[in-house]
Design a protein around this motif. Sequence first.
Motif, PDB file in Angstrom:
ATOM      1  N   SER A  64      -4.573   5.462 -21.811  1.00 14.80           N
ATOM      2  CA  SER A  64      -3.998   6.630 -21.133  1.00 14.80           C
ATOM      3  C   SER A  64      -4.915   7.830 -21.177  1.00 14.80           C
ATOM      4  N   SER A  65      -6.017   7.661 -21.824  1.00 15.04           N
ATOM      5  CA  SER A  65      -6.923   8.801 -21.974  1.00 15.04           C
ATOM      6  C   SER A  65      -7.654   9.092 -20.668  1.00 15.04           C
ATOM      7  N   GLU A  66      -8.184  10.281 -20.588  1.00 19.21           N
ATOM      8  CA  GLU A  66      -8.931  10.701 -19.411  1.00 19.21           C
ATOM      9  C   GLU A  66     -10.216   9.912 -19.266  1.00 19.21           C
ATOM     10  N   VAL A  67     -10.742   9.542 -20.482  1.00 18.25           N
ATOM     11  CA  VAL A  67     -11.987   8.776 -20.435  1.00 18.25           C
ATOM     12  C   VAL A  67     -11.783   7.451 -19.728  1.00 18.25           C
ATOM     13  N   TRP A  68     -10.678   6.797 -20.072  1.00 15.44           N
ATOM     14  CA  TRP A  68     -10.396   5.505 -19.432  1.00 15.44           C
ATOM     15  C   TRP A  68     -10.192   5.654 -17.925  1.00 15.44           C
ATOM     16  N   LYS A  69      -9.568   6.724 -17.546  1.00 19.19           N
ATOM     17  CA  LYS A  69      -9.371   6.974 -16.114  1.00 19.19           C
ATOM     18  C   LYS A  69     -10.710   7.149 -15.405  1.00 19.19           C
ATOM     19  N   LEU A  70     -11.598   7.891 -16.065  1.00 21.93           N
ATOM     20  CA  LEU A  70     -12.913   8.072 -15.461  1.00 21.93           C
ATOM     21  C   LEU A  70     -13.662   6.744 -15.339  1.00 21.93           C
ATOM     22  N   PHE A  71     -13.519   5.939 -16.418  1.00 24.13           N
ATOM     23  CA  PHE A  71     -14.161   4.626 -16.396  1.00 24.13           C
ATOM     24  C   PHE A  71     -13.620   3.765 -15.252  1.00 24.13           C
ATOM     25  N   THR A  72     -12.314   3.766 -15.076  1.00 25.01           N
ATOM     26  CA  THR A  72     -11.676   2.983 -14.006  1.00 25.01           C
ATOM     27  C   THR A  72     -12.136   3.464 -12.636  1.00 25.01           C
ATOM     28  N   GLU A  73     -12.189   4.784 -12.494  1.00 28.57           N
ATOM     29  CA  GLU A  73     -12.628   5.339 -11.210  1.00 28.57           C
ATOM     30  C   GLU A  73     -14.093   4.983 -10.931  1.00 28.57           C
ATOM     31  N   ALA A  74     -14.890   4.977 -12.029  1.00 29.71           N
ATOM     32  CA  ALA A  74     -16.292   4.602 -11.847  1.00 29.71           C
ATOM     33  C   ALA A  74     -16.420   3.164 -11.364  1.00 29.71           C
ATOM     34  N   GLN A  75     -15.627   2.285 -11.970  1.00 29.82           N
ATOM     35  CA  GLN A  75     -15.646   0.890 -11.529  1.00 29.82           C
ATOM     36  C   GLN A  75     -15.238   0.768 -10.060  1.00 29.82           C
ATOM     37  N   GLN A  76     -14.209   1.478  -9.704  1.00 30.40           N
ATOM     38  CA  GLN A  76     -13.741   1.428  -8.315  1.00 30.40           C
ATOM     39  C   GLN A  76     -14.809   1.955  -7.347  1.00 30.40           C
ATOM     40  N   ASN A  77     -15.486   3.048  -7.799  1.00 35.65           N
ATOM     41  CA  ASN A  77     -16.547   3.594  -6.953  1.00 35.65           C
ATOM     42  C   ASN A  77     -17.675   2.584  -6.735  1.00 35.65           C
ATOM     43  N   ILE A  78     -18.038   1.940  -7.848  1.00 39.81           N
ATOM     44  CA  ILE A  78     -19.113   0.954  -7.751  1.00 39.81           C
ATOM     45  C   ILE A  78     -18.713  -0.199  -6.837  1.00 39.81           C
ATOM     46  N   MET A  79     -17.500  -0.694  -6.975  1.00 46.36           N
ATOM     47  CA  MET A  79     -17.025  -1.778  -6.120  1.00 46.36           C
ATOM     48  C   MET A  79     -16.990  -1.342  -4.651  1.00 46.36           C
ATOM     49  N   TYR A  80     -16.577  -0.104  -4.452  1.00 43.94           N
ATOM     50  CA  TYR A  80     -16.517   0.415  -3.075  1.00 43.94           C
ATOM     51  C   TYR A  80     -17.920   0.504  -2.458  1.00 43.94           C
ATOM     52  N   LEU A  81     -18.864   1.041  -3.289  1.00 39.90           N
ATOM     53  CA  LEU A  81     -20.219   1.171  -2.779  1.00 39.90           C
ATOM     54  C   LEU A  81     -20.856  -0.190  -2.529  1.00 39.90           C
ATOM     55  N   ASN A  82     -20.551  -1.134  -3.400  1.00 36.63           N
ATOM     56  CA  ASN A  82     -21.096  -2.479  -3.203  1.00 36.63           C
ATOM     57  C   ASN A  82     -20.555  -3.111  -1.923  1.00 36.63           C
ATOM     58  N   LYS A  83     -19.273  -2.868  -1.685  1.00 38.07           N
ATOM     59  CA  LYS A  83     -18.653  -3.367  -0.452  1.00 38.07           C
ATOM     60  C   LYS A  83     -19.300  -2.710   0.770  1.00 38.07           C
ATOM     61  N   GLN A  84     -19.565  -1.406   0.671  1.00 36.36           N
ATOM     62  CA  GLN A  84     -20.206  -0.691   1.771  1.00 36.36           C
ATOM     63  C   GLN A  84     -21.628  -1.213   1.995  1.00 36.36           C
ATOM     64  N   ARG A  85     -22.287  -1.509   0.875  1.00 38.63           N
ATOM     65  CA  ARG A  85     -23.632  -2.056   0.990  1.00 38.63           C
ATOM     66  C   ARG A  85     -23.627  -3.381   1.741  1.00 38.63           C
ATOM     67  N   ILE A  86     -22.688  -4.259   1.369  1.00 42.38           N
ATOM     68  CA  ILE A  86     -22.587  -5.567   2.041  1.00 42.38           C
ATOM     69  C   ILE A  86     -22.312  -5.387   3.530  1.00 42.38           C
ATOM     70  N   MET A  87     -21.411  -4.463   3.850  1.00 45.77           N
ATOM     71  CA  MET A  87     -21.097  -4.197   5.255  1.00 45.77           C
ATOM     72  C   MET A  87     -22.317  -3.643   5.991  1.00 45.77           C
ATOM     73  N   ALA A  88     -23.067  -2.762   5.280  1.00 46.94           N
ATOM     74  CA  ALA A  88     -24.258  -2.196   5.901  1.00 46.94           C
ATOM     75  C   ALA A  88     -25.297  -3.278   6.185  1.00 46.94           C
ATOM     76  N   LEU A  89     -25.461  -4.194   5.236  1.00 42.48           N
ATOM     77  CA  LEU A  89     -26.396  -5.296   5.446  1.00 42.48           C
ATOM     78  C   LEU A  89     -25.975  -6.169   6.622  1.00 42.48           C
ATOM     79  N   GLU A  90     -24.668  -6.435   6.728  1.00 45.84           N
ATOM     80  CA  GLU A  90     -24.164  -7.218   7.848  1.00 45.84           C
ATOM     81  C   GLU A  90     -24.435  -6.511   9.169  1.00 45.84           C
ATOM     82  N   GLU A  91     -24.192  -5.189   9.180  1.00 45.72           N
ATOM     83  CA  GLU A  91     -24.458  -4.419  10.394  1.00 45.72           C
ATOM     84  C   GLU A  91     -25.946  -4.430  10.730  1.00 45.72           C
ATOM     85  N   LEU A  92     -26.784  -4.335   9.652  1.00 40.21           N
ATOM     86  CA  LEU A  92     -28.220  -4.359   9.872  1.00 40.21           C
ATOM     87  C   LEU A  92     -28.667  -5.684  10.471  1.00 40.21           C
TER      88      LEU A  92
END
Length: 671
Positions: A64-92
């Motif tokens: 429940s700590s703020e640190v854990w929330k930040l960690f979770t958000e970081a993971q989500q950001n990384i997954m999102y960026l990785n997904k965007q990267r894959i989409m960008a490669l497909e578009e390329l």
Amino acid sequence: MAVLPNSLFHLPLFSPKLTKNPIRAPVVRLRLEDHDNFEFTQVCMNDSFLADLSTSTSELELRSSEVWKLFTEAQQNIMYLNKQRIMALEELNKAKKEIETLHQRIESLEAGKHETTRRDDSSVLWQLLLRLDSMVLAGMIDRTNACDLRRLVMNTKVNENFMSLLLMRDDELLAELNRLSEQNKRSGFHIVHICTEMEPLAAVGSLGSYVTGVSCASQRKGNLVEVILPKYKSLDLSDVQGLQEIHSKFYSYFYGQLHGNKLWTGVVHGIGVTFIQPLDYSSLFDREMIYGYSDDFERFTYFSRASLDYLVKLGKHPDVLHIHNWETAIIGPLFWDIFVNQGLTATRILLTCQGFDSQCLEQPEKLELCGLDPSRLHRPDRLQDNAKSYLVNVLKGGVIYSNKVVVMSSINSKGRIIRSLGHGLEPTLSTHKDKLVVAPYGLDHTVWDPSTDELLPQNYSVNDLKGKSICKASLQRQMGLSEDASSTLVGCIFFEISDVDLENLIALLQIAELSGLQFLFMGVSKLPRINSVLQSLNEELEGKNMRFINKYDEAFSHLLFGGSDIILCHSYEDPVLQVPLKAIRYGAAPILATSIEKRVRHFAELDFGSTQFAQYISTFSNMSLLQAVDEIRNKPSEWNQKIKEAMLKDFSWDAECYDVHISAYESIKNL
């Protein structure tokens, strides 16, 4: 959602305040290195730590700590960026494929553009016009609309878009043509040749080369020309562009009823050609030869009537119907008695005769086969033969029912033809002398031109004759003769050698041997005896300055004309081989093979109606072989000037021959 910075950063996993026995907290390292590679690195935790963590009573607090929330958000950001990267490669990758496809398309279009540039504009024009013809037969458009669209296609503004129009479907093509409502009439004539020969499809005598030559010349001058031919079994279709069968048949009248015909269309030397193939009377043209059958009258009368029915069916309104010899001369009376009021009131008839030796005499009742009335035509002032009054003369009918008659002859004047070369038609020709004109045969300057001839070892022109010396040396070398530029080289070409020709040839060989000439002879004979004599002469003269080629070779003839100083001609009236015209063009003197004595020979009869060629050829026709050799050796400057003046003369189809024809077209159009 928080956005990850584009750099290395550290997030503490535990806070010291959350445990009594703080331990060193592991660190989660997150790094975004570049656009092509995202790396997520987590420091691994040891087993004891994980065990303590799993049993820790502070687990809920940690989550429940703020640190854990930040960690979770970081993971989500990384997954999102990785997904965007894959989409960008497909578009390329997709973009790369599209670029490759685009490059291929551009290359294809460029190739098509180059191909279009090489293609004759007239050929493309005729493919469009023949498409319109097929649409009429298929019932897509009516005859009136087709006539308007043909005029539109002939508009110079449309010419730029011909290729794009050809790529359209029929419905798209019609829509586009109808959209182009601005019509500018073509300044030239619309000429339809109805004939039995056209080179290289079907050629027996002079008619085939004449039809092709005068048609191409007329179209080069801005007229629209098309040809209608029977579809012979023996047709050589290798030179036909866009050959296609029209699947809609049309009907023509013969022997009291209508009969079906199949059509084929294509383009030859930029000229639109239509082939008519009878269905019910398929045997008429399904034969090995073009002429020489007992039912030739029926064969060509059927074709003539079918050609007129075809023009009416398609609603074509040509300015001139150009007919040829007796085989299509029946079109004259057919046109004026039956067809003129079927939309052809503005059309006129021009008849060309290669000569009057073949006229076709038939029983009058046979005229009924094509719908004509024998009682109207079997009269002295119409088709009744001048000598055999019980028969009809088909060629006579063509002369009488045509608006103009062109007689093809390079050396005979109009007066001489009327007086003595009509083969019994002299009274008819005299009565209709005002409609007679004489035209010379022409040369295809696109094939026979020493400045561009690819079959010569070196090209040359009247302004630079060095190449002719090279051609002479090459000819001497190929034939095993001494390469002596000062030697006079005489070439001789006969297509068929007769007994008289053989006698003249032997006399010429004697002159050549006595005069020290180099002599090359090329020719064939249908008579085995003459071929045997030629072979004996060849063996007898082996090793001397004389050579025989016992066949006619078209390719070698170019070098023979290019390398010879003198060309011996069988006749100046030579519509098939055209030896005198080629000799003049290639800077060789055309001397008659019969002129073996040293005397002046006045050959051409120069009265009214003489051609320019007949007037000019006296330069050489009044000269024997010995006289020509003497002038070459003793008056080289005068001789060279004479040869240069000859090379400057234009005796092509585009010159006097075309001028005579266009004047005839203009005169009958104004009737």
